[in-house]
Design a protein around this motif. Sequence first.
Motif, PDB file in Angstrom:
ATOM      1  N   PHE A 687       0.809  -1.217   0.000  1.00 10.61           N
ATOM      2  CA  PHE A 687       0.000   0.000   0.000  1.00 10.61           C
ATOM      3  C   PHE A 687       0.846   1.273   0.000  1.00 10.61           C
ATOM      4  N   PRO A 688       1.889   1.389   0.862  1.00 11.06           N
ATOM      5  CA  PRO A 688       2.698   2.620   0.821  1.00 11.06           C
ATOM      6  C   PRO A 688       3.365   2.847  -0.535  1.00 11.06           C
ATOM      7  N   LEU A 689       3.723   1.775  -1.235  1.00  7.57           N
ATOM      8  CA  LEU A 689       4.398   1.922  -2.521  1.00  7.57           C
ATOM      9  C   LEU A 689       3.424   2.308  -3.629  1.00  7.57           C
ATOM     10  N   ILE A 690       2.172   1.795  -3.550  1.00  5.24           N
ATOM     11  CA  ILE A 690       1.214   2.031  -4.634  1.00  5.24           C
ATOM     12  C   ILE A 690       0.385   3.281  -4.394  1.00  5.24           C
ATOM     13  N   ILE A 691      -0.145   3.424  -3.190  1.00  2.00           N
ATOM     14  CA  ILE A 691      -1.061   4.520  -2.879  1.00  2.00           C
ATOM     15  C   ILE A 691      -0.374   5.613  -2.075  1.00  2.00           C
ATOM     16  N   GLY A 692       0.498   5.187  -1.160  1.00  4.28           N
ATOM     17  CA  GLY A 692       1.103   6.115  -0.219  1.00  4.28           C
ATOM     18  C   GLY A 692       0.376   6.082   1.100  1.00  4.28           C
ATOM     19  N   GLY A 693       1.134   6.266   2.204  1.00  2.00           N
ATOM     20  CA  GLY A 693       0.525   6.197   3.523  1.00  2.00           C
ATOM     21  C   GLY A 693       0.414   4.755   4.002  1.00  2.00           C
ATOM     22  N   GLU A 694      -0.285   4.571   5.105  1.00  7.08           N
ATOM     23  CA  GLU A 694      -0.421   3.247   5.717  1.00  7.08           C
ATOM     24  C   GLU A 694      -1.708   2.581   5.264  1.00  7.08           C
ATOM     25  N   ALA A 695      -1.635   1.253   4.993  1.00  9.75           N
ATOM     26  CA  ALA A 695      -2.837   0.512   4.621  1.00  9.75           C
ATOM     27  C   ALA A 695      -3.807   0.487   5.789  1.00  9.75           C
ATOM     28  N   LEU A 696      -3.284   0.249   6.978  1.00 11.47           N
ATOM     29  CA  LEU A 696      -4.066   0.258   8.212  1.00 11.47           C
ATOM     30  C   LEU A 696      -3.184   0.841   9.302  1.00 11.47           C
ATOM     31  N   THR A 697      -3.791   1.527  10.245  1.00  9.77           N
ATOM     32  CA  THR A 697      -3.003   2.081  11.348  1.00  9.77           C
ATOM     33  C   THR A 697      -2.608   0.946  12.305  1.00  9.77           C
ATOM     34  N   ALA A 698      -1.635   1.256  13.165  1.00 15.00           N
ATOM     35  CA  ALA A 698      -1.175   0.254  14.131  1.00 15.00           C
ATOM     36  C   ALA A 698      -2.319  -0.196  15.038  1.00 15.00           C
TER      37      ALA A 698
END
Length: 868
Positions: A687-698
Amino acid sequence: MKFKGLTAAQVTASRNRHGANIIPAPAPKSAWYFFVEIFRDKINLILLIMMLLFVALALVGVGDVYEAIGIGAVLLIVSVIGVRTQLRAQKSARDLQMTVNLHYCNVLRDGAIQKIKSTDVVVGDIVQITAGQALCADGYLIDGAIAVNNAILNGESDDCEKSPVPGFVYRPKQRVTAEDYIDQNSVFAGTTVQSGAGLMRVTHVGVQTQNAQILGSLNVIETVKTSLQIQLDNLAARIGKIGSVSAVAIFAVLILTQYFAAGFAGNINDIRMVLGDLTVALTIFVAAVPEGLPFIISIIISRNAAQMARNHILPKNPQKIPAAGNLHIICTDKTGTLTRGCLSVTENFLGDDTILEQGAPTWDIYASSAVLNNGAVYDAAGNPAGGNSTDRAILASVPADVAHDIMRRFVIIRNVPFCSATKFAKTVVRDAGTGTEKTFVRGATEIILKHCTHYMDRNDKRHRLKPDSTDEIQKRIAAKSLRMVAAAYIDGADNDDNIPGNMTLIAITAMRDELRPGVTDAIGMLGRAGIQTIMITGDNPDTARAIATDCGIITGLHDIVITATEMDGHTDEWLAKNLSRIKVIARATPGAKLRVVSVAQSMNKSIGMCGDGTNDAPALRRADVGFAMGDGTDVAKEAGDIIITDNNFVSVAKCVLVGRTFLHNVVSFLRFQLPINFSLVALCIAFPLIIGGEALTAVQILIINIVMDSLNSLSFGGEAPRDEYMRHPAPPKDAPLLSRRVIGDVAVSTLIFIGIFAVIMTPPVRAMFATPAQYDAARFALLVIMSILNGFNIRVDGYNLLSGLRQNPMFLYVAVGVIGGALLLVSFSGAAMGVAPLNPLQWGIVFGLGIMVLPLDMLRKRFLRRRQ
């Protein structure tokens, strides 16, 4: 008086020299011991280390303590349940062992009989022994004649007759062997006097008795790791590698994306950013570990232990419950486990080769002979007591009320008790009503028939006896390895000690130790499950073969029946090569039993051992699962892992089914949980590589990982036993917990998850969510819904996803509760979760995508069925 016994001073001196007649109970294990044992499990150890790392990061101001608290909560629950289950099982086992068969005995001291506690007996004492008494020490007979049952020592069900040896000199340093168990005068603690009376001189007490010696030898016998322990260790190692690689990968991705975005100045903010990335990487590592696995194992073990205790099964070592499901071989004794443990009359043959049935005219004279010419009597409860095993079996063939009527009708004038030398017993009786007299004789068939000239038919008519007819009867009974005795009579009183001539045969009685109800079906079920049953018994080969054939252990001409002595003449290589064909080991010794267990384990097979005697204890301790019988010796119960309180082999088969259900439920849970974990890892990297940011928070990862793991472990742990689990063999002992098919299922589910998640990452679908917080909420809710619905796919192999839910309502409750909880979190948690409420259309998109796991998994099942 012929014997005077010890004086008070000699008693004190003997106790000081040889010790008291007490076998100290093993010290109970503490709660701390069981707590430490829990963290020998590698998955629990990994979680403990991760918790400590999260605490350390939180203390330096990076991240928060939620991750540590979540992991710690799981470990605490697992520990409390595990320790509580083990302590409860230990208490139940000790309560069972507190049953003591003998509290007092009569000893000869200072020339008089004294009643003392059995624990006060010392070496050199002369103990008075009578029928029904369990001996409290080792020694030898110095007066009288008795028959003892040595089954607890050598597994031999037949009574062993004992009498004094004239001029016998006891040698204290001479080593006791199995031959001493059956010699003329040696007697041993724990054995039971079946008939007769006499005096024994005590040679060993307490820890020096054969019972205690075998108990002490258990401490040097290594226990082996169960197949489940091996499988869990291997799984933990694999998951650890996956988690480590994934954590390093996500850490590298985060560092690189941040470096190219803003660069590094090397200041305190950059250090905090790196530590923050480390926290995310550790969270991903935790995401790869199925925290619910230790939880589900503890929950199922606790449930199973409580359920089994209500069904005649006491798991003294609850961790061995799953091991029962992975057994390849079960060794069982015969007497009392496969059989009822006592002789019973199967048929009475008349001299014309017909069978005498109760109610026929001739039955009256048979019943009179059985009751009056017998060393046993009916006790107050209506059960045969006294005499030898044959006496009790014959008396039991007559109803108690009929026996009492016979005793009131006849007067016993003279009795010649059974003697092993003459092999017959004789009783002269008088009918109190008519005054007529009869002499009843019973004994070895070949002896009685030599003195018979006539026989009675079923209508009480007397005929000339034809030897050919009785020869055929004897051959047929002998072919079935049944025990037989003959009963005859003459009119009038025969007042000498010899066997009379010209007798009339009443019946030839065939007896055997009958199979317990359900044993044949249980052995058949185990056979269909690929489990080999081996009978290991102290009986002779012919009797053992007959019982093994009747109950289905022997099924073909190539099956091997072998004695322990014959087996000793073969190498371990021969034994390993032929083990699959060995169905009966007769005249067994403790060494033979232990050897079979060791050879099987060297072949990478899991083996269970059933036993009730002291002679079984070493093999019970060494086996992968030791099934001790509830009425067995304390030594056997101490060595065993699971105590079968009803002494029934059928309960052993139930243990296997419970163990298989356990393993099936654990694997089902892993099929449910691992796609979630692996999808989380993949998404958090991609997700960070494709969209940017976190896929899900911790926090979202933690909720999915902890809550889903824990609650759904309850769901899968509640699945009921099914007969279908007994239709395939257990895998090899070192086989991975996850088979290739299961790994394929996990891979397909993971790909379905990632594929559906990829849809929500497409620009058209992303555009349906107005704010980043709503998009975050959608991703979180989607993963929860996919996971829960996939659970319905996993719990059944067919297409009816609701099948069997009535037997496990917890599954439905958890599913509804988790989806409802996700709705509430999305709607009301706000900033704490980093989400925002969704509108009906957005919820429709999330549910529509989530439901896709159902038809996609149907395609997987259809594909597998077509391949099969």
